[in-house]
Design a protein around this motif. Structure first.
Motif, PDB file in Angstrom:
ATOM      1  N   ALA A  27      41.356  46.416  41.911  1.00  0.00           N
ATOM      2  CA  ALA A  27      40.595  47.033  40.804  1.00  0.00           C
ATOM      3  C   ALA A  27      39.361  47.583  41.907  1.00  0.00           C
ATOM      4  N   HIS A  28      38.882  48.829  41.312  1.00  0.00           N
ATOM      5  CA  HIS A  28      37.722  49.551  41.983  1.00  0.00           C
ATOM      6  C   HIS A  28      36.734  49.469  41.076  1.00  0.00           C
ATOM      7  N   PRO A  29      35.384  49.363  41.036  1.00  0.00           N
ATOM      8  CA  PRO A  29      34.528  49.169  39.915  1.00  0.00           C
ATOM      9  C   PRO A  29      34.066  50.702  39.340  1.00  0.00           C
ATOM     10  N   GLY A  30      34.418  51.659  40.011  1.00  0.00           N
ATOM     11  CA  GLY A  30      33.883  52.994  39.640  1.00  0.00           C
ATOM     12  C   GLY A  30      32.371  53.269  39.940  1.00  0.00           C
ATOM     13  N   THR A  31      31.689  53.970  39.284  1.00  0.00           N
ATOM     14  CA  THR A  31      30.456  54.431  39.650  1.00  0.00           C
ATOM     15  C   THR A  31      29.349  54.090  38.502  1.00  0.00           C
ATOM     16  N   TRP A  32      28.330  53.984  38.637  1.00  0.00           N
ATOM     17  CA  TRP A  32      27.419  53.182  37.666  1.00  0.00           C
ATOM     18  C   TRP A  32      26.027  53.948  37.900  1.00  0.00           C
ATOM     19  N   ASP A  33      25.179  54.107  36.968  1.00  0.00           N
ATOM     20  CA  ASP A  33      23.992  54.767  36.921  1.00  0.00           C
ATOM     21  C   ASP A  33      22.802  53.705  37.571  1.00  0.00           C
ATOM     22  N   VAL A  34      23.158  52.621  38.023  1.00  0.00           N
ATOM     23  CA  VAL A  34      22.207  51.487  38.374  1.00  0.00           C
ATOM     24  C   VAL A  34      22.763  51.200  39.846  1.00  0.00           C
ATOM     25  N   TYR A  41      35.617  40.877  36.835  1.00  0.00           N
ATOM     26  CA  TYR A  41      36.749  41.485  36.576  1.00  0.00           C
ATOM     27  C   TYR A  41      37.702  40.555  35.875  1.00  0.00           C
ATOM     28  N   GLN A  42      38.283  41.193  34.856  1.00  0.00           N
ATOM     29  CA  GLN A  42      39.338  40.604  33.830  1.00  0.00           C
ATOM     30  C   GLN A  42      40.470  41.739  33.946  1.00  0.00           C
ATOM     31  N   TRP A  43      41.666  41.067  34.117  1.00  0.00           N
ATOM     32  CA  TRP A  43      42.844  42.166  34.045  1.00  0.00           C
ATOM     33  C   TRP A  43      43.453  41.669  32.728  1.00  0.00           C
ATOM     34  N   SER A  55      39.727  38.168  39.292  1.00  0.00           N
ATOM     35  CA  SER A  55      39.537  38.739  40.592  1.00  0.00           C
ATOM     36  C   SER A  55      39.575  39.782  40.613  1.00  0.00           C
ATOM     37  N   GLN A  56      39.141  40.676  41.904  1.00  0.00           N
ATOM     38  CA  GLN A  56      39.304  41.907  42.155  1.00  0.00           C
ATOM     39  C   GLN A  56      40.795  42.379  42.364  1.00  0.00           C
ATOM     40  N   ARG A  57      41.621  41.373  42.784  1.00  0.00           N
ATOM     41  CA  ARG A  57      42.944  41.598  43.223  1.00  0.00           C
ATOM     42  C   ARG A  57      43.781  40.777  42.337  1.00  0.00           C
ATOM     43  N   THR A  63      56.398  38.850  34.192  1.00  0.00           N
ATOM     44  CA  THR A  63      55.789  38.554  32.707  1.00  0.00           C
ATOM     45  C   THR A  63      55.339  40.219  32.421  1.00  0.00           C
ATOM     46  N   ASP A  64      54.995  40.905  33.495  1.00  0.00           N
ATOM     47  CA  ASP A  64      54.091  42.051  33.069  1.00  0.00           C
ATOM     48  C   ASP A  64      55.145  43.008  32.770  1.00  0.00           C
ATOM     49  N   GLN A  65      56.495  43.054  33.157  1.00  0.00           N
ATOM     50  CA  GLN A  65      57.438  44.216  33.151  1.00  0.00           C
ATOM     51  C   GLN A  65      57.119  44.740  31.718  1.00  0.00           C
ATOM     52  N   GLY A  66      57.059  46.231  31.971  1.00  0.00           N
ATOM     53  CA  GLY A  66      57.237  46.915  30.567  1.00  0.00           C
ATOM     54  C   GLY A  66      55.618  46.946  29.899  1.00  0.00           C
ATOM     55  N   LYS A  67      54.750  46.410  30.613  1.00  0.00           N
ATOM     56  CA  LYS A  67      53.365  46.214  29.952  1.00  0.00           C
ATOM     57  C   LYS A  67      52.403  47.226  30.530  1.00  0.00           C
ATOM     58  N   GLN A  68      51.513  47.614  29.946  1.00  0.00           N
ATOM     59  CA  GLN A  68      50.328  48.463  30.557  1.00  0.00           C
ATOM     60  C   GLN A  68      49.218  47.481  31.178  1.00  0.00           C
ATOM     61  N   LEU A  69      48.881  47.693  32.270  1.00  0.00           N
ATOM     62  CA  LEU A  69      47.773  46.829  32.896  1.00  0.00           C
ATOM     63  C   LEU A  69      46.464  47.724  32.993  1.00  0.00           C
ATOM     64  N   THR A  70      45.604  46.911  32.694  1.00  0.00           N
ATOM     65  CA  THR A  70      44.085  47.730  32.845  1.00  0.00           C
ATOM     66  C   THR A  70      43.246  46.518  33.554  1.00  0.00           C
ATOM     67  N   VAL A  71      41.935  46.900  33.894  1.00  0.00           N
ATOM     68  CA  VAL A  71      41.068  45.998  34.048  1.00  0.00           C
ATOM     69  C   VAL A  71      39.601  46.407  33.632  1.00  0.00           C
ATOM     70  N   VAL A  72      38.906  45.086  33.135  1.00  0.00           N
ATOM     71  CA  VAL A  72      37.763  45.446  32.331  1.00  0.00           C
ATOM     72  C   VAL A  72      36.660  45.157  33.380  1.00  0.00           C
ATOM     73  N   VAL A  73      35.776  45.882  33.776  1.00  0.00           N
ATOM     74  CA  VAL A  73      34.983  45.720  34.976  1.00  0.00           C
ATOM     75  C   VAL A  73      33.376  45.576  33.920  1.00  0.00           C
ATOM     76  N   THR A  74      32.880  44.325  34.292  1.00  0.00           N
ATOM     77  CA  THR A  74      31.537  43.837  33.823  1.00  0.00           C
ATOM     78  C   THR A  74      30.521  43.900  35.069  1.00  0.00           C
ATOM     79  N   ALA A  75      29.417  44.905  34.654  1.00  0.00           N
ATOM     80  CA  ALA A  75      28.305  45.129  35.899  1.00  0.00           C
ATOM     81  C   ALA A  75      26.992  44.381  35.437  1.00  0.00           C
ATOM     82  N   THR A  76      26.738  43.588  36.198  1.00  0.00           N
ATOM     83  CA  THR A  76      25.306  42.907  35.843  1.00  0.00           C
ATOM     84  C   THR A  76      24.258  42.965  36.946  1.00  0.00           C
TER      85      THR A  76
END
Length: 192
Positions: A27-34, A41-43, A55-57, A63-76
């Protein structure tokens, strides 16, 4: 409601890596304004948190077969309210398995040798696509695998000269939700 001072995501998080069972994604956190943010990270699979996947990896599970994976990034950062952003989804294809059997392993050039290929996967319905029969690494024929075949096709080899032949079958699905596969190598010895 976004509280004042909350970090704002300006370019969404991304996921890189090979999306297959057993492979690791990053997972890469993207860009933020701060600047100077700390990221957590939470997959998720189909929008539901994957227990322990924080974790980031992340290693893709069966059990993930056929599912859509996303990652939620929390910035503090310090006393700022936390900001969150979600990546675009990646879909985990179903694994397939290709088995090859020969009606004989030793024979003579005038005898008929037949290969039976069976393809299975965890996807709904029978696998469809194409099956390439390879001898000594070169494709000798490609067979269309339809739903009516129920995952099994056969091929009769033309009579050939003596020698030791390496035979394999390679399945290429026509459904992006299914991963291709190759059978173990079988050997055919033609005496004369």
């Amino acid at each position: 409601v976004v509280l004042p001072g909350t970090p704002i995501n300006t370019s969404p998080p991304t996921i890189t890596g090979t999306v297959q069972v057993g492979k690791k994604l990053t997972a890469h956190p993207g860009t933020w304004d701060v600047s100077g943010l700390h990221f957590a990270y939470q997959w998720q699979a189909d929008g539901v948190d994957i227990p322990g996947a924080d974790s980031q990896r992340y290693r893709v599970a069966s059990t993930d077969q056929g599912k859509q994976l996303t990652v939620v990034v929390t910035a503090t950062k310090g006393d700022l309210p936390p900001g969150t952003a979600v990546s675009a989804a990646v879909t985990v294809p179903y694994q397939s398995s290709t088995a090859l059997s020969l009606n004989r392993f030793i024979g003579f050039s005038w005898q008929t040798t037949t290969a039976k290929v069976t393809v299975t996967s965890g996807a709904v319905g029978a696998p469809t696509g194409s099956v390439a029969i390879k001898i000594n690494g070169s494709t000798v024929t490609t067979i269309v695998l339809t739903a009516a075949d129920n995952g099994t096709v056969t091929y009769t080899f033309p009579n050939g000269g003596s020698g030791l032949y390496r035979v394999q079958a390679e399945f290429t699905p026509d459904d992006a939700a299914v991963q291709g596969s190759t059978s173990p190598t079988r050997y055919l010895l033609i005496l004369f």
